[in-house]
Design a protein around this motif. Structure first.
Motif, short mmCIF file in Angstrom:
data_model
loop_
_atom_site.label_atom_id
_atom_site.label_comp_id
_atom_site.label_asym_id
_atom_site.label_seq_id
_atom_site.Cartn_x
_atom_site.Cartn_y
_atom_site.Cartn_z
N VAL A 30 0.84 -1.19 0.00
CA VAL A 30 0.00 0.00 0.00
C VAL A 30 0.88 1.24 0.00
O VAL A 30 1.89 1.30 0.71
CB VAL A 30 -0.96 0.00 1.21
N VAL A 31 0.53 2.20 -0.84
CA VAL A 31 1.19 3.50 -0.88
C VAL A 31 0.15 4.52 -0.45
O VAL A 31 -0.79 4.81 -1.19
CB VAL A 31 1.72 3.83 -2.29
N ASP A 32 0.31 5.05 0.76
CA ASP A 32 -0.78 5.86 1.31
C ASP A 32 -0.23 6.79 2.38
O ASP A 32 0.91 7.25 2.28
CB ASP A 32 -1.87 4.94 1.86
N GLU B 198 7.58 6.76 -6.87
CA GLU B 198 8.71 6.15 -6.17
C GLU B 198 8.22 5.03 -5.24
O GLU B 198 8.88 3.99 -5.11
CB GLU B 198 9.47 7.20 -5.37
N GLY B 199 7.07 5.26 -4.61
CA GLY B 199 6.53 4.24 -3.72
C GLY B 199 6.17 2.96 -4.46
O GLY B 199 6.47 1.85 -3.99
N ILE B 200 5.54 3.09 -5.61
CA ILE B 200 5.19 1.91 -6.41
C ILE B 200 6.45 1.21 -6.89
O ILE B 200 6.55 -0.03 -6.86
CB ILE B 200 4.30 2.32 -7.60
N ASP B 201 7.42 1.99 -7.34
CA ASP B 201 8.69 1.43 -7.80
C ASP B 201 9.35 0.62 -6.68
O ASP B 201 9.85 -0.49 -6.90
CB ASP B 201 9.61 2.56 -8.26
N TYR B 202 9.34 1.18 -5.48
CA TYR B 202 9.92 0.50 -4.32
C TYR B 202 9.23 -0.84 -4.05
O TYR B 202 9.89 -1.86 -3.82
CB TYR B 202 9.81 1.41 -3.10
#
Length: 278
Positions: free
Chosen positions: A125-127, A245-249
């Motif tokens: 989750v990116v939130d 960047e969060g999704i890439d991580y």
């Protein structure tokens, strides 16, 4: 003939026997058998002062509605009042999360010996972060289900290949949990100030420990990866760069761990074309 100013369910309830009411989940909703009073919803017009009376209590609401408490024996006479337009029986309310899971066909997918639980997969989750102390994100032994937590808003030790934030491992989170909330949050100071990320992750993957399994999420046996995006700025939430960047991580982590992942993104915007597809 039933009174047309009284809704059908209320008419049915008043015509039913006490035994029939007791067997039904709906007929007695709004009725207090100990004092033989009904709470009903009344649509009315005219002055509020005319809504009450002997043994009748009224709470006027905006929009020409009122909640009226009165004896069952007075309902027919009350409906004859000129200012009363309609009387409705109250309905029972339920947690919408339970209804949503049923409507989404999640419950039958989870049911049975071969039900799907999310075991073996990752949920990312990116939130706005997560309350990592919440029981729904902890195992039965108290350890964390979160394998990695990247807080982009805290200066410190960013993940390799990135330049902002601090990355916390499961081992660090477990140490913080063992210390208790006061001391633990000094070790891992990441917080979900809005609660949005915690709620989103609970729907996606909470194991329901806080509610005895009642409010568990979809992939409730999965392991978790969490990215808290950078702090909100004036007149703005975090930026698309931080989301990317969060999704890439998350993708790099799942490749490294050689495990499948489902990523939830509950942030968005209203940019781009709004024309319908032809």
């Amino acid at each position: 003939m039933p009174d047309q100013k009284i809704d059908n369910l209320l008419n049915l309830a008043m015509e039913a026997t006490p035994q029939e009411r007791a067997k039904s989940e709906n007929l007695n909703v709004g009725y207090d058998s100990t004092v033989k009073l009904w709470d009903v919803i009344v649509k009315y017009s005219g002055p509020e002062s005319d809504l009450g009376g002997d043994g009748i209590q009224a709470v006027p609401l905006l929009g020409g509605y009122a909640v009226v408490t009165l004896p069952e024996t007075e309902i027919d006479a009350y409906s004859d009042r000129q200012q009363v337009e309609f009387i409705e029986k109250p309905k029972r309310l339920y947690f919408e999360t339970l209804q949503a899971k049923e409507a989404s066909c999640i419950l039958p997918v989870q049911a049975g010996a071969n039900g799907l639980t999310g075991e073996g997969i990752l949920v990312g989750v990116v939130d706005s972060g997560v309350d990592y102390f919440h029981p729904d994100f902890r195992n039965e032994d108290g350890s964390s289900r979160i394998l990695r937590l990247w807080d982009q808003s805290l200066d410190g030790k960013p993940p390799r290949g990135y330049v902002t934030g601090t990355e916390y491992t499961k081992e660090e989170i477990d140490k913080a949990l063992a210390l208790g909330e006061t001391e633990g949050r000094r070790l891992v100071p990441s917080r979900d100030s809005s609660g949005h990320g915690t709620a989103v992750l609970g729907i996606a993957a909470g194991n329901g420990r806080a509610s005895g399994g009642v409010n568990r999420g979809v992939a409730y046996k999965s392991d978790l990866l969490v990215v808290k995006m950078g702090n909100a700025r004036e007149n703005s939430f975090p930026r698309t760069t931080e989301l990317m960047e969060g999704i890439d991580y998350l993708i790099r982590q799942t490749v490294k761990m050689r495990r499948p992942i489902a990523i939830n993104i509950s942030f968005g915007n209203n940019y781009g074309s709004h024309e319908p597809y032809n």
